[in-house]
Design a protein around this motif. Sequence first.
Motif, short mmCIF file in Angstrom:
data_model
loop_
_atom_site.label_atom_id
_atom_site.label_comp_id
_atom_site.label_asym_id
_atom_site.label_seq_id
_atom_site.Cartn_x
_atom_site.Cartn_y
_atom_site.Cartn_z
N TYR A 1 3.21 5.80 -2.97
CA TYR A 1 4.43 6.52 -3.33
C TYR A 1 4.61 6.56 -4.85
O TYR A 1 4.93 7.61 -5.42
N SER B 1 0.84 -1.20 0.00
CA SER B 1 0.00 0.00 0.00
C SER B 1 0.87 1.25 0.00
O SER B 1 0.59 2.23 -0.72
N PHE B 2 1.94 1.22 0.82
CA PHE B 2 2.88 2.35 0.84
C PHE B 2 3.53 2.54 -0.52
O PHE B 2 3.60 3.67 -1.04
#
Length: 646
Positions: free
Chosen positions: A145, A140-141
């Motif tokens: 990003y 998810s990060f």
Amino acid sequence: MKIKRTIVSKQTMKNNEHINKNGSVNGHSKNAEPNLKNTSENSTAISTTTDKEDENKKRKLNKESFKYLLGIYEYMMPYKGYFFSGMFCLFLSSIVLLAFPKLTGNLVDVAGGNENFLLDSINQITLALVIVIVIQVVFSFLRVYLFAQVSEYSMADIRKALYQKYMSLPMSFYDKHRSGELMSRITADVALLQDTFSVTLAEFFRQIITLVAGIGILFFITPRLTFFMLGIMPALIIGAIIFGKFIRKLSKQTQDQLAASNIIVEETIQAIATVKAFTNEVFEANRYSNAQNSVIQTALKAATYRGAFVSFIVFVIFGSITAVFWYGATLLAENIITYGELVSFIIYSMFIAGSIGGLGNIYGQIQKAVGASERVLEILGEKSESESTYSEELITNQNPIEGKISFKDVRFSYPTRTDVEVLKGLSFDIKAGEKIALVGHSGAGKSTIIQLLERFYNPQTGTIEVDGKNNLDYDLDFYRSAIGIVPQEILLFGGTIRENITYGKPTATEEEIISAAKKANAFKFIETFPEGLETLVGERGVKLSGGQRQRIAIARAILRNPKILILDEATSSLDAESEQLVQEALDTLMKDRTTIIIAHRLATIRKVDTIYVMENGKISEQGTHESLVSQEGTYNQLVRLQLLEV
């Protein structure tokens, strides 16, 4: 664009009708004097409101609308590596997350003694759940990003492209568009697109994956319960459509009435001096109060429908949950499903319900994004002015323009007023280095001559020759670099005095800047400021007096060193001392240059070589000041009106 302008016009009429019904004429009291400035401001206020409504309008999603989104997607192609990597992370995180309900159900069954699973201990299943959460968090990060990389760079490219397009568009484009509208394109529309491509599209794909994969998993593990649940959904969907239609209609009506009431606030604040001068404070307060009462009535009606809709939704949702639990308990009692499968089913159902609920909002956001992309691409698709085809070296090596000007049978109408011919077969000649003046009543065509000479517009017929060559045949950058202007209303940029002077020549040296300031009679007052040339002039130069702004503009023109100089009432609205200083600076600036002066104050043009009197788009008289004064004509009348000695 024609469709859009029609929408704005109809909405403006609607708002005006609403205002008039509440007891005013054109937004003012019936006993107020007409005020052109305020009327213009009020029209802008109304138009700005309708522009916002047009921007928030949702476009239908079809094959044509997706072309606009694909047009924006082209700006993302340089960053497609980031985009597809983000899509991979999105897909992986969504799929991995769908293991969470299944593992939770397994944990319940193992805790109940059922161990017919690959992971047959509480600790093993718990560890698997932790791994799922960690994978979800990491991907998810990475997804956020990577999509941020794409959206930030691509939207910056769109803003740059829009701004470059703004700089290249002709004046006729700006005649048809307000500055607020163009600002909205580069700010609000691009921000909406940024949200869409960085968040909304990612959420759209995630919800689709969750919905499709979740229903597939439910059919696999609990087919009978899944069929039962899906059989209940049509009632919810039909009810939402019926109530939603009424609520949207009333919400739009409320927004329209609220916009009309906000216009009252905006226009009265802008014209507050007029309101107070005619003691109409109570009248305006009552007018606003009436508008607010209409808003309240419509809003309460909408709230009634919303309340009924919420009650319906609550009844259907909790009724559906009760029905599903009842049927699930029945299957559980018959040993058709396990406790863990029922728990998994409930969690999967929550995921699916969340996806369905989220898709509605996402769909609306995508509709708005289509509208934003359409407006942005519409601007980018506009035809630019003639772009420079010369390199800097070639422009430097061009034969310098001497300043001989010839208008030959020029006819012109503005693009926004094609039915009104401003110049009617105009012909006259100006020798290189000659100083001429254009005089006449407002609307005679003086400023139009200047705008045609600067190539802000092109004549419909006839030619304008500079040094014996059609001015349209010159490279535009090279051509305009030979023209300098000192306008009546000086617009300075909000930076320093140095930045405003060097706007005429960004590469100027310190000596050149100081020399230009001295020739413009500006250096003395600049030296009195503690920061000198680094003094901030404020927005539009508000920290300087009118005379100081004029002299800064003259210094800018001196630094540019043009062969053709245009002075548009450059000494108007100045006190006697400032006028003398500015006139001395102008005399220095006019030396050895072809100079065209637009003048209403005839005392400032006594020494020019030729005066042209403009009437109704034609030259009615020409000659020196002395020769024209000696005749009984328009110029003589203008001189007498200004109480000058003849």
